[in-house]
Design an enzyme around this catalytic site. Structure first.
Site, PDB file in Angstrom:
ATOM      1  N   SER A 165       0.843  -1.203   0.000  1.00 11.52           N
ATOM      2  CA  SER A 165       0.000   0.000   0.000  1.00 11.52           C
ATOM      3  C   SER A 165       0.871   1.243   0.000  1.00 11.52           C
ATOM      4  CB  SER A 165      -0.860  -0.016   1.274  1.00 11.52           C
ATOM      5  OG  SER A 165      -1.352   1.274   1.577  1.00 11.52           O
ATOM      6  N   TYR A 176      -3.334   0.183  10.057  1.00 11.33           N
ATOM      7  CA  TYR A 176      -3.183  -0.239   8.657  1.00 11.33           C
ATOM      8  C   TYR A 176      -1.759   0.060   8.167  1.00 11.33           C
ATOM      9  CZ  TYR A 176      -4.463  -0.464   3.646  1.00 11.33           C
ATOM     10  OH  TYR A 176      -4.546  -0.766   2.310  1.00 11.33           O
TER      11      TYR A 176
HETATM   12  P1  NAP Z   1     -12.043  -4.752  -0.265  1.00 10.09           P
HETATM   13  O1  NAP Z   1     -12.832  -4.272  -1.425  1.00 10.09           O
HETATM   14  O2  NAP Z   1     -12.435  -4.373   1.120  1.00 10.09           O
HETATM   15  O3  NAP Z   1     -11.898  -6.362  -0.355  1.00 10.09           O
HETATM   16  C1  NAP Z   1     -11.167  -7.003   0.647  1.00 10.09           C
HETATM   17  C2  NAP Z   1     -11.397  -8.485   0.475  1.00 10.09           C
HETATM   18  O4  NAP Z   1     -10.695  -9.181   1.510  1.00 10.09           O
HETATM   19  C3  NAP Z   1     -12.870  -8.848   0.599  1.00 10.09           C
HETATM   20  O5  NAP Z   1     -13.194  -9.866  -0.323  1.00 10.09           O
HETATM   21  C4  NAP Z   1     -12.946  -9.382   2.025  1.00 10.09           C
HETATM   22  O6  NAP Z   1     -13.951 -10.328   2.215  1.00 10.09           O
HETATM   23  C5  NAP Z   1     -11.609 -10.075   2.139  1.00 10.09           C
HETATM   24  N1  NAP Z   1     -11.241 -10.305   3.528  1.00 10.09           N
HETATM   25  C6  NAP Z   1     -11.256  -9.422   4.550  1.00 10.09           C
HETATM   26  N2  NAP Z   1     -10.861 -10.023   5.684  1.00 10.09           N
HETATM   27  C7  NAP Z   1     -10.577 -11.321   5.364  1.00 10.09           C
HETATM   28  C8  NAP Z   1     -10.114 -12.443   6.106  1.00 10.09           C
HETATM   29  N3  NAP Z   1      -9.873 -12.361   7.424  1.00 10.09           N
HETATM   30  N4  NAP Z   1      -9.940 -13.618   5.470  1.00 10.09           N
HETATM   31  C9  NAP Z   1     -10.208 -13.716   4.138  1.00 10.09           C
HETATM   32  N5  NAP Z   1     -10.659 -12.687   3.368  1.00 10.09           N
HETATM   33  C10 NAP Z   1     -10.826 -11.505   3.994  1.00 10.09           C
HETATM   34  O7  NAP Z   1     -10.544  -4.272  -0.420  1.00 10.09           O
HETATM   35  P2  NAP Z   1      -9.710  -3.874  -1.724  1.00 10.09           P
HETATM   36  O8  NAP Z   1      -9.735  -2.409  -1.900  1.00 10.09           O
HETATM   37  O9  NAP Z   1     -10.062  -4.786  -2.857  1.00 10.09           O
HETATM   38  O10 NAP Z   1      -8.252  -4.227  -1.171  1.00 10.09           O
HETATM   39  C11 NAP Z   1      -7.670  -5.501  -1.375  1.00 10.09           C
HETATM   40  C12 NAP Z   1      -6.263  -5.399  -0.851  1.00 10.09           C
HETATM   41  O11 NAP Z   1      -5.611  -4.283  -1.462  1.00 10.09           O
HETATM   42  C13 NAP Z   1      -6.194  -5.127   0.651  1.00 10.09           C
HETATM   43  O12 NAP Z   1      -5.073  -5.807   1.192  1.00 10.09           O
HETATM   44  C14 NAP Z   1      -5.967  -3.619   0.729  1.00 10.09           C
HETATM   45  O13 NAP Z   1      -5.315  -3.259   1.931  1.00 10.09           O
HETATM   46  C15 NAP Z   1      -5.089  -3.415  -0.446  1.00 10.09           C
HETATM   47  N6  NAP Z   1      -5.047  -2.056  -0.992  1.00 10.09           N
HETATM   48  C16 NAP Z   1      -6.181  -1.423  -1.377  1.00 10.09           C
HETATM   49  C17 NAP Z   1      -6.071  -0.158  -1.965  1.00 10.09           C
HETATM   50  C18 NAP Z   1      -7.259   0.630  -2.429  1.00 10.09           C
HETATM   51  O14 NAP Z   1      -7.087   1.817  -2.718  1.00 10.09           O
HETATM   52  N7  NAP Z   1      -8.423   0.026  -2.539  1.00 10.09           N
HETATM   53  C19 NAP Z   1      -4.817   0.412  -2.154  1.00 10.09           C
HETATM   54  C20 NAP Z   1      -3.678  -0.275  -1.698  1.00 10.09           C
HETATM   55  C21 NAP Z   1      -3.800  -1.517  -1.141  1.00 10.09           C
HETATM   56  P3  NAP Z   1     -15.318  -9.895   2.943  1.00 10.09           P
HETATM   57  O15 NAP Z   1     -16.017  -8.948   2.037  1.00 10.09           O
HETATM   58  O16 NAP Z   1     -16.032 -11.196   3.144  1.00 10.09           O
HETATM   59  O17 NAP Z   1     -14.923  -9.238   4.246  1.00 10.09           O
HETATM   60  C1  GCO Z   2      -6.775   5.393   3.199  1.00  6.03           C
HETATM   61  C2  GCO Z   2      -6.916   4.437   2.054  1.00  6.03           C
HETATM   62  C3  GCO Z   2      -5.588   3.840   1.711  1.00  6.03           C
HETATM   63  C4  GCO Z   2      -5.756   2.864   0.583  1.00  6.03           C
HETATM   64  C5  GCO Z   2      -4.472   2.297   0.155  1.00  6.03           C
HETATM   65  C6  GCO Z   2      -3.489   3.311  -0.309  1.00  6.03           C
HETATM   66  O1  GCO Z   2      -7.681   5.441   4.027  1.00  6.03           O
HETATM   67  O2  GCO Z   2      -5.736   6.079   3.236  1.00  6.03           O
HETATM   68  O3  GCO Z   2      -7.846   3.420   2.351  1.00  6.03           O
HETATM   69  O4  GCO Z   2      -5.025   3.218   2.809  1.00  6.03           O
HETATM   70  O5  GCO Z   2      -6.579   1.800   0.973  1.00  6.03           O
HETATM   71  O6  GCO Z   2      -3.922   1.439   1.096  1.00  6.03           O
HETATM   72  O7  GCO Z   2      -2.432   2.621  -0.948  1.00  6.03           O
END
Ligand code: NAP
Ligand code: GCO
Length: 262
Positions: free
Chosen positions: A148, A161
């Site tokens: 992230s 986080y």
């Molecule tokens: P999301 O839409 O909230 O999806 C997260 C997924 O993880 C959901 O399918 C959720 O399932 C599952 N999950 C949560 N807790 C779990 C557990 N204990 N065991 C198994 N599955 C679990 O998140 P996203 O935005 O796609 O993010 C996915 C990854 O990318 C995360 O690691 C997040 O930190 C990272 N990320 C996101 C962003 C962003 O901007 N969106 C940027 C950087 C990194 P449920 O729905 O059943 O809870």
């Molecule tokens: C926040 C956002 C970020 C993104 C992502 C950025 O609240 O700042 O959720 O943390 O999820 O991880 O890379």
């Protein structure tokens, strides 16, 4: 002489993407499938696993889904064993499952802090520990940890986080160091700010954070899960066999940019 593009092929590979019923995990799984991989995924709720299987089917992907919480070590060990029996040894794992809790640190309970660390950092440890032994026996594998911006930067309300994702960057480097000699490459993929359910609360039009991210991103837009597909296939394929312990940021330039003058 082999064609360079063959190095990006995942034909014959089994890819496990955690938490991949939707969001970033789903998109990465789509990309790995398009490159030839067989997809298996898990989620904590049966309902989401079934929805995920249907969504993959709609995308023309015969994915196999398992109900399992990444923090449940016996459950993950059992799931990996089942995958090996039903599909095959996991060649590629994407530690994608993750949560965020946006709470000012001094108002955050230790229980909330621990839950984020448990899912976002201990989860990837548990899943990686479960797949590495068979990767070693098979002669190698790929581990991709979804990091992230918060692996590098802090901001208000995301202390747990940022601690988890900072730790995940170092876990990535340590797995690379400890298992690189077994032809296992462990790298991070660090998305910037991506349009998914997780960021929906801070992405609404007119929300100050939405405008802030636009000004902080040279690409002047939020990323989409589509933006992550190419980098994910690269890190999952033999094209990256000499890339190890690296975090590939896919952020539109956020980490390079001071931000547009207001
Ligand atoms: P999301 O839409 O909230 O999806 C997260 C997924 O993880 C959901 O399918 C959720 O399932 C599952 N999950 C949560 N807790 C779990 C557990 N204990 N065991 C198994 N599955 C679990 O998140 P996203 O935005 O796609 O993010 C996915 C990854 O990318 C995360 O690691 C997040 O930190 C990272 N990320 C996101 C962003 C962003 O901007 N969106 C940027 C950087 C990194 P449920 O729905 O059943 O809870
Ligand atoms: C926040 C956002 C970020 C993104 C992502 C950025 O609240 O700042 O959720 O943390 O999820 O991880 O890379």
């Amino acid at each position: 002489m082999s064609n360079l593009m063959d190095k990006f092929s995942l034909n014959g590979k089994v890819a496990l993407v955690t938490g991949a019923s939707y969001g970033i995990g789903f998109s990465i799984a789509e990309a790995l499938a398009e490159a030839g991989a067989t997809i298996v995924f898990n989620d904590v709720k049966e309902e989401f696993v079934q929805k995920g299987i249907a969504a993959y089917k709609e995308a023309g992907i015969e994915a196999r889904g398992y109900v399992c919480d990444v923090t449940d070590e016996p459950g993950i060990q059992e799931m990996v064993k089942k995958i090996e029996e039903e599909v095959g040894v996991v060649d590629i794992v994407v530690n994608n499952a993750g949560i965020i809790k946006r709470i000012p640190m001094i108002e955050m309970s230790a229980a909330d802090f621990r839950q984020v660390i448990d899912i976002d950092l201990t989860g990837p440890f548990i899943v990686s520990k479960a797949v590495i032994p068979s990767m070693i026996k098979k002669g190698g594998g790929k581990i991709i940890n979804i990091c992230s911006m918060m692996s590098e930067l802090g901001r208000e309300t995301v202390s747990s986080y940022a601690a988890a994702k900072g730790g995940l960057k170092m876990l990535t480097k340590n797995i690379a160091s400890e298992y690189g000699s077994f032809n296992i490459q462990c790298n991070g993929l660090g998305p910037g700010y991506i349009e998914t359910p997780q960021t929906a609360p801070i992405r609404v039009d007119g929300h100050p954070f939405n405008d802030f991210i636009i000004a902080k991103t040279p690409a002047a837009r939020w990323g989409t899960p589509e933006d992550l597909k190419g980098p994910a296939v690269f890190l999952a394929s033999e094209a990256s066999d000499f890339v190890n312990g690296h975090v590939l940021y896919v952020d539109g330039g956020i980490l390079a940019y001071i931000g547009k003058q207001p």
